[in-house]
Design a protein around this motif. Structure first.
Motif, PDB file in Angstrom:
ATOM      1  N   VAL A 287       0.712  -0.781  -0.294  1.00  0.00           N
ATOM      2  CA  VAL A 287      -0.048   0.133  -0.004  1.00  0.00           C
ATOM      3  C   VAL A 287       0.613   1.178   0.325  1.00  0.00           C
ATOM      4  O   VAL A 287       0.311   2.459  -0.633  1.00  0.00           O
ATOM      5  CB  VAL A 287      -0.772   0.229   1.316  1.00  0.00           C
ATOM      6  CG1 VAL A 287      -1.924   1.450   1.530  1.00  0.00           C
ATOM      7  CG2 VAL A 287      -1.973  -0.876   0.906  1.00  0.00           C
ATOM      8  N   ARG A 288       1.698   1.419   0.343  1.00  0.00           N
ATOM      9  CA  ARG A 288       2.694   2.335   0.604  1.00  0.00           C
ATOM     10  C   ARG A 288       3.833   2.266  -0.129  1.00  0.00           C
ATOM     11  O   ARG A 288       4.170   3.822   0.075  1.00  0.00           O
ATOM     12  CB  ARG A 288       3.086   2.336   2.178  1.00  0.00           C
ATOM     13  CG  ARG A 288       2.291   2.242   2.949  1.00  0.00           C
ATOM     14  CD  ARG A 288       2.444   2.514   4.585  1.00  0.00           C
ATOM     15  NE  ARG A 288       3.142   4.154   4.915  1.00  0.00           N
ATOM     16  CZ  ARG A 288       3.552   4.137   6.421  1.00  0.00           C
ATOM     17  NH1 ARG A 288       3.271   3.462   6.990  1.00  0.00           N
ATOM     18  NH2 ARG A 288       4.310   5.533   5.828  1.00  0.00           N
ATOM     19  N   SER A 289       4.409   1.342  -0.954  1.00  0.00           N
ATOM     20  CA  SER A 289       6.275   1.203  -1.468  1.00  0.00           C
ATOM     21  C   SER A 289       5.154   2.218  -2.550  1.00  0.00           C
ATOM     22  O   SER A 289       4.005   2.204  -3.296  1.00  0.00           O
ATOM     23  CB  SER A 289       6.230   0.541  -1.767  1.00  0.00           C
ATOM     24  OG  SER A 289       5.936  -0.934  -1.812  1.00  0.00           O
ATOM     25  N   ASN A 290       6.201   2.189  -3.504  1.00  0.00           N
ATOM     26  CA  ASN A 290       6.079   1.608  -5.339  1.00  0.00           C
ATOM     27  C   ASN A 290       4.920   1.567  -6.097  1.00  0.00           C
ATOM     28  O   ASN A 290       4.785   0.892  -7.168  1.00  0.00           O
ATOM     29  CB  ASN A 290       7.050   2.703  -5.963  1.00  0.00           C
ATOM     30  CG  ASN A 290       7.858   4.110  -5.438  1.00  0.00           C
ATOM     31  OD1 ASN A 290       7.355   4.723  -5.333  1.00  0.00           O
ATOM     32  ND2 ASN A 290       9.316   4.410  -5.605  1.00  0.00           N
ATOM     33  N   ILE A 291       5.403  -0.010  -5.262  1.00  0.00           N
ATOM     34  CA  ILE A 291       5.171  -0.929  -5.993  1.00  0.00           C
ATOM     35  C   ILE A 291       3.368  -1.085  -5.907  1.00  0.00           C
ATOM     36  O   ILE A 291       2.676  -2.291  -6.906  1.00  0.00           O
ATOM     37  CB  ILE A 291       4.910  -2.381  -5.011  1.00  0.00           C
ATOM     38  CG1 ILE A 291       6.745  -2.512  -5.183  1.00  0.00           C
ATOM     39  CG2 ILE A 291       4.538  -3.804  -5.397  1.00  0.00           C
ATOM     40  CD1 ILE A 291       7.167  -3.766  -4.445  1.00  0.00           C
TER      41      ILE A 291
ATOM     42  N   LEU B 262       1.424  -1.294  -9.243  1.00  0.00           N
ATOM     43  CA  LEU B 262       1.806  -2.011  -9.762  1.00  0.00           C
ATOM     44  C   LEU B 262       0.824  -2.543 -10.081  1.00  0.00           C
ATOM     45  O   LEU B 262       0.577  -3.080  -8.769  1.00  0.00           O
ATOM     46  CB  LEU B 262       3.258  -3.099  -9.599  1.00  0.00           C
ATOM     47  CG  LEU B 262       4.349  -2.261 -10.128  1.00  0.00           C
ATOM     48  CD1 LEU B 262       5.527  -2.862  -9.869  1.00  0.00           C
ATOM     49  CD2 LEU B 262       4.481  -1.782 -11.691  1.00  0.00           C
ATOM     50  N   ASN B 263       0.023  -4.248 -11.357  1.00  0.00           N
ATOM     51  CA  ASN B 263      -0.728  -4.479 -10.678  1.00  0.00           C
ATOM     52  C   ASN B 263      -1.028  -5.899  -9.585  1.00  0.00           C
ATOM     53  O   ASN B 263      -1.579  -6.542  -8.727  1.00  0.00           O
ATOM     54  CB  ASN B 263      -1.255  -6.027 -11.784  1.00  0.00           C
ATOM     55  CG  ASN B 263      -1.828  -4.856 -12.933  1.00  0.00           C
ATOM     56  OD1 ASN B 263      -2.499  -4.105 -12.296  1.00  0.00           O
ATOM     57  ND2 ASN B 263      -1.832  -4.734 -14.304  1.00  0.00           N
ATOM     58  N   ILE B 264       0.648  -6.407  -9.176  1.00  0.00           N
ATOM     59  CA  ILE B 264       0.967  -7.085  -8.807  1.00  0.00           C
ATOM     60  C   ILE B 264       0.721  -7.743  -6.903  1.00  0.00           C
ATOM     61  O   ILE B 264       0.316  -7.657  -6.515  1.00  0.00           O
ATOM     62  CB  ILE B 264       2.271  -7.469  -8.715  1.00  0.00           C
ATOM     63  CG1 ILE B 264       2.633  -8.807  -8.039  1.00  0.00           C
ATOM     64  CG2 ILE B 264       3.127  -6.490  -8.094  1.00  0.00           C
ATOM     65  CD1 ILE B 264       4.414  -9.056  -7.867  1.00  0.00           C
ATOM     66  N   SER B 265       0.422  -5.337  -6.203  1.00  0.00           N
ATOM     67  CA  SER B 265       0.082  -5.344  -5.124  1.00  0.00           C
ATOM     68  C   SER B 265      -1.376  -5.507  -5.187  1.00  0.00           C
ATOM     69  O   SER B 265      -1.971  -5.944  -4.219  1.00  0.00           O
ATOM     70  CB  SER B 265       0.296  -3.863  -5.153  1.00  0.00           C
ATOM     71  OG  SER B 265      -0.830  -2.705  -6.269  1.00  0.00           O
TER      72      SER B 265
ATOM     73  N   LYS C 231      13.543  -2.226 -10.376  1.00  0.00           N
ATOM     74  CA  LYS C 231      12.663  -3.001 -10.215  1.00  0.00           C
ATOM     75  C   LYS C 231      11.421  -3.911 -10.225  1.00  0.00           C
ATOM     76  O   LYS C 231      11.311  -5.303  -9.447  1.00  0.00           O
ATOM     77  CB  LYS C 231      11.426  -1.461  -9.955  1.00  0.00           C
ATOM     78  CG  LYS C 231      10.004  -1.751  -9.028  1.00  0.00           C
ATOM     79  CD  LYS C 231       9.548  -0.938  -8.915  1.00  0.00           C
ATOM     80  CE  LYS C 231       8.943   0.056 -10.666  1.00  0.00           C
ATOM     81  NZ  LYS C 231       7.917   1.016 -10.552  1.00  0.00           N
ATOM     82  N   GLU C 232      11.824  -3.750 -11.702  1.00  0.00           N
ATOM     83  CA  GLU C 232      10.692  -5.451 -11.801  1.00  0.00           C
ATOM     84  C   GLU C 232      11.420  -6.846 -11.767  1.00  0.00           C
ATOM     85  O   GLU C 232      10.856  -7.753 -11.481  1.00  0.00           O
ATOM     86  CB  GLU C 232      10.829  -5.383 -13.883  1.00  0.00           C
ATOM     87  CG  GLU C 232      10.205  -4.380 -14.391  1.00  0.00           C
ATOM     88  CD  GLU C 232       8.472  -4.511 -14.574  1.00  0.00           C
ATOM     89  OE1 GLU C 232       8.527  -6.441 -14.547  1.00  0.00           O
ATOM     90  OE2 GLU C 232       7.815  -3.867 -14.362  1.00  0.00           O
TER      91      GLU C 232
END
Length: 268
Positions: free
Chosen positions: A55-59, A62-65, A244-245
């Motif tokens: 929720v809080r990171s740049n991730i 992304l859809n994975i979150s 990141k990927e």
């Protein structure tokens, strides 16, 4: 074992008398209890940290979150139903299931919720792995094929299918009483019409749908993802792979391997 059955019903429960049934001794119960407490602590901590990071990171962009948040919530529900309730019952000396307003429905809902969450967690992990495979293999088309909207629809469809598919749990289980010298032992047991299905067929169905097929798909797609990444690094293909990927892919690989390592041996 010889089984003597009585058809009398007590508060919506069926009473049965079993001759040769092994009941865990006090030492075994305490060992299991302490293991459950440890798993509860680490389980809640791990799932909470996973949700916070998503929720809080740049991730979170992304859809994975979305997948991992739903998976973490399902895992938390599973450990609550399967571990928290027994621990609370031990310390409070109250049977939370049988002291509820309806014994049978408490039994059914617990089995339904835990079963649904297990299957959702398993198949959403497959879905996110397939999406990562598409992102690595078809990077230029992945934004179209794997959009935010597509991810939400995929999660909704998987959840709906599993929720409906497990609905028969809500009509096929009941609390039954096993009578032993000096005490009675309450268990959640399938009703007579579903007894053969759950004791003979469901075991293999669950092993196949929940474990074997997802494990096989995760194994295959993770090999393909690893191969594509290695190919892109070694031959410097036009597949854009950022740091990141790469981190996301490694995290997903670890999650998939953990799932295979923890579910496959117990299911087989």
């Amino acid at each position: 074992a010889t089984t003597n059955e009585t058809n009398s019903e007590i508060n919506g429960t069926q009473e049965k008398s079993y001759g040769d049934v092994e009941i865990p001794d006090r030492k075994t119960e305490k060992i299991v209890l302490h293991l459950q407490i440890v798993l509860l602590i680490f389980g809640y901590f791990g799932n909470s940290m996973s949700i916070i990071v998503m929720v809080r990171s740049n991730i979170r962009k992304l859809n994975i979150s979305l997948y991992l948040i739903v998976i973490s919530v399902c895992d938390s529900v599973i450990i609550t139903v399967s571990m928290l309730f027994p621990v609370l019952e031990y310390f409070t000396k109250h049977d939370l299931d049988t002291e509820s307003m309806n014994y049978t429905w408490s039994c059914r809902v617990n089995l339904y919720v835990s079963g649904v969450c297990l299957f959702i967690s398993s198949w959403l992990l497959v879905c996110v792995t397939v999406e990562r495979f598409i992102a690595v293999t078809f990077p230029h088309k992945s934004k179209i094929w794997c959009s935010r909207k597509t991810t939400i629809i995929t999660i909704a469809i998987v959840c709906l299918i599993i929720l409906v598919g497990h609905s028969y749990f809500l009509m096929s289980w009941e609390i039954q009483i096993l009578s032993f010298p000096g005490f009675d032992f309450k268990i959640c047991y399938p009703i007579e019409e579903f007894e053969y299905f759950f004791l003979r067929i469901w075991v293999y169905y669950e092993m196949t749908i929940y474990c074997l097929i997802p494990s096989f798909l995760l194994f295959i797609f993770n090999i393909l993802i690893s191969y594509k990444i290695k190919q892109a690094i070694n031959f410097r293909t036009n597949i854009p792979i950022s740091l990141k990927e790469t981190r996301i892919t490694i995290m997903l690989l670890c999650t998939s391997m953990y799932f295979i390592a923890t579910t496959l041996p117990s299911s087989v």
